[in-house]
Design an enzyme around this catalytic site. Sequence first.
Site, mmCIF file in Angstrom:
data_model
loop_
_atom_site.group_PDB
_atom_site.id
_atom_site.type_symbol
_atom_site.label_atom_id
_atom_site.label_comp_id
_atom_site.label_asym_id
_atom_site.label_seq_id
_atom_site.Cartn_x
_atom_site.Cartn_y
_atom_site.Cartn_z
ATOM 1 N N ASP A 121 -7.321 10.799 -42.342
ATOM 2 C CA ASP A 121 -6.894 10.773 -41.073
ATOM 3 C C ASP A 121 -7.539 11.979 -40.265
ATOM 4 O OD1 ASP A 121 -4.852 9.351 -39.170
ATOM 5 O OD2 ASP A 121 -4.918 11.467 -38.723
ATOM 6 N N ILE A 122 -8.407 11.766 -39.121
ATOM 7 C CA ILE A 122 -8.737 12.832 -38.458
ATOM 8 C C ILE A 122 -7.832 13.492 -37.507
ATOM 9 C CG2 ILE A 122 -10.508 13.210 -36.628
ATOM 10 C CD1 ILE A 122 -12.059 10.458 -37.383
ATOM 11 N N GLU B 109 -7.719 6.026 -36.426
ATOM 12 C CA GLU B 109 -8.800 7.140 -36.946
ATOM 13 C C GLU B 109 -8.402 7.283 -38.383
ATOM 14 O OE1 GLU B 109 -5.035 8.938 -35.017
ATOM 15 O OE2 GLU B 109 -6.332 7.255 -34.510
#
Length: 650
Positions: free
Chosen positions: A518-519, A562
């Site tokens: 996950d960004i 994301e």
Amino acid sequence: MPIARAERWLSVTAACFAITLVVMQPSVSSIALVLLALGLLCAQKDRWLFASLLSAGTIGVLLPGLISYLLPENWVTTARWETLAAWIYPGSVERFRAPLLMTLALQLSALALLLRHRVRLGVPLLLMMAALLTGLQLINHHSTFPPLLRYAAHWPSLLTLSVVLLGQCLSSTQHWRNKRYLAYALWPACGLLIATLLLWKQLHLEAEQRLYLQVTERAQQATTQLSQDIDNHLNTMRRFARIWQLQTVPPNYQQWTDLAASYQQDFAYLINIAFISPDSGIRHVYPFTETNLINIGLRLFNVQPEGRTALEPALKGLQEGNTDIIELLQGGPGIVHYFPVFNAEGVPLGAAAMAVSLPLFAEELFTRLPASQGAIQWYNDTHVLAEHGDTTDPGPWAYHYPIYLLDKSLTLSYQPRRQYLISQLPRLPSISLVIGLILAYLLYLVLYTFQRLGQQHSAMQKSNAALQQEIKKRSKLQQEIEWLARHDELTGIANRRYFLEQMETAQAIRPTSLVLFDIDHFKRVNDQMGHLVGDEYLFAFAKLGEAIIEQHGGMFARYGGEEFVAWLPGHTLSSAYNVADELRQRLAASNLTHADDTPITLSAGVVTLNHSENPDMARMMQAADEALYNAKHRGRNRIERGTLNAREDV
């Protein structure tokens, strides 16, 4: 003999032959022959209404069988066709439907009768098609293996159909005289027809050969993998026997139990791991089953003399050995392998005995070849050791492979069911044949119409070109749809659906690791720099992740928003952690930054499925998600390990 009399004689003869076939061996093709012959009799007496009804009945009787040849397996399964066939005609689907070439020949002949003698509607070509299909059935298709499907009828049916076609030709040729355009339209269409038949012959032979090789390879892989498992368990048992060289006294009850438990759970077919004292007495056993416990204290030289030649050298520390296939003390056939056990000074302490149950060993093999797909026999010479599977409606292909159990060569016989083989057989050859016949018929109509109506020639060419363009357009569109169904439109990498499909098909690989990425603070990118920049960042990260993960033999996909996910087959938890951390560092070192020039970072959760664990995608995803949550909670820009249970390989 006048032509009319000859026609009537042929029609009566064909009807008599067909009725005889129905009485002697009722089948769909014999019923269709009766209807067609009676229809021809009615046509010769100008009873066209009855002739049309009988011709339509012929086509209708054969239509379900033709559809079963053409419909893809995922539309209507072969098992479903078997169920439908049982309502009408008990037995396999091959008894419910006529052979493909016979089906087409009968339907084309019935269609020619339905269209009467009209040359402009292609009756000459239809009769030519039926004649060529009938002739093709008389040619034996030589192959290196028995054919799976019956494409040709038996000679009594072919003889009856030949008489019917001869009668039709005699009736029709009187109406074809002085047809200026017949030859021009007929011969090019016949050329296409012959090419279609040759292509179909090659395609269907290649399709069956390819399926034959696929089933062969599948059975070989199962036996090869099982042979590898045998080698693995032998090496493991050798290590087990060498462990006791670290001490000077024989292993006690607790030592033997603790160590044997970890080995026996990996090889379920080892029904006893016993320690044999130098006097051949059974001192320790594992597992603690009733049949094992009652054997403690027995001397193997007395109760199992057939194994003495293998046990005695092992007790003296000379060499390991194994028995022939014998009746085990626990019951049932099996093989016992003996490994010398030494102490730290190299003095023989006894032997480790590993009893392999052949029925349990067979179950390991049989689980890899499902019972519904065919019948399996495992035998030694002529003695059947174990059998498994469904023996109903066996297919024509049988496979025999050697399996080496220790130094014994056994034989595996595998015969897939016809229903299973048919379900795996591609429909493309049959579809190509039908399409080829349709195209040849269309070619005839086009050429005949062109000769009669020259002014429509240009329009017909445009129509044909448009048809070809539409086929290409649909093919291209289909390719685009298939690509979009498996890939993320924004990043171009695999999407969640395709990722899960690939995971499902490779659940047997152990160990296998799953990483959920996950960004960090990605919402700030969209809010402060705009969604276009956010999309560019997602694209750049996707390509970076795809390159790194694929470099390590894995698969990288966009899971949503994301979030991204990676599958790393063959990677332990530590290895997967290193790969994930490499991606984290590469992202931090890239030129992707927030509006305040701080680098874009990511968090990830890693989880690994080990050898002894059952595959459970939902549990793996949940564990990876929890690890990702921990990474977020502990400050982001980090990788956290997740656990499926208390035991993990690191």
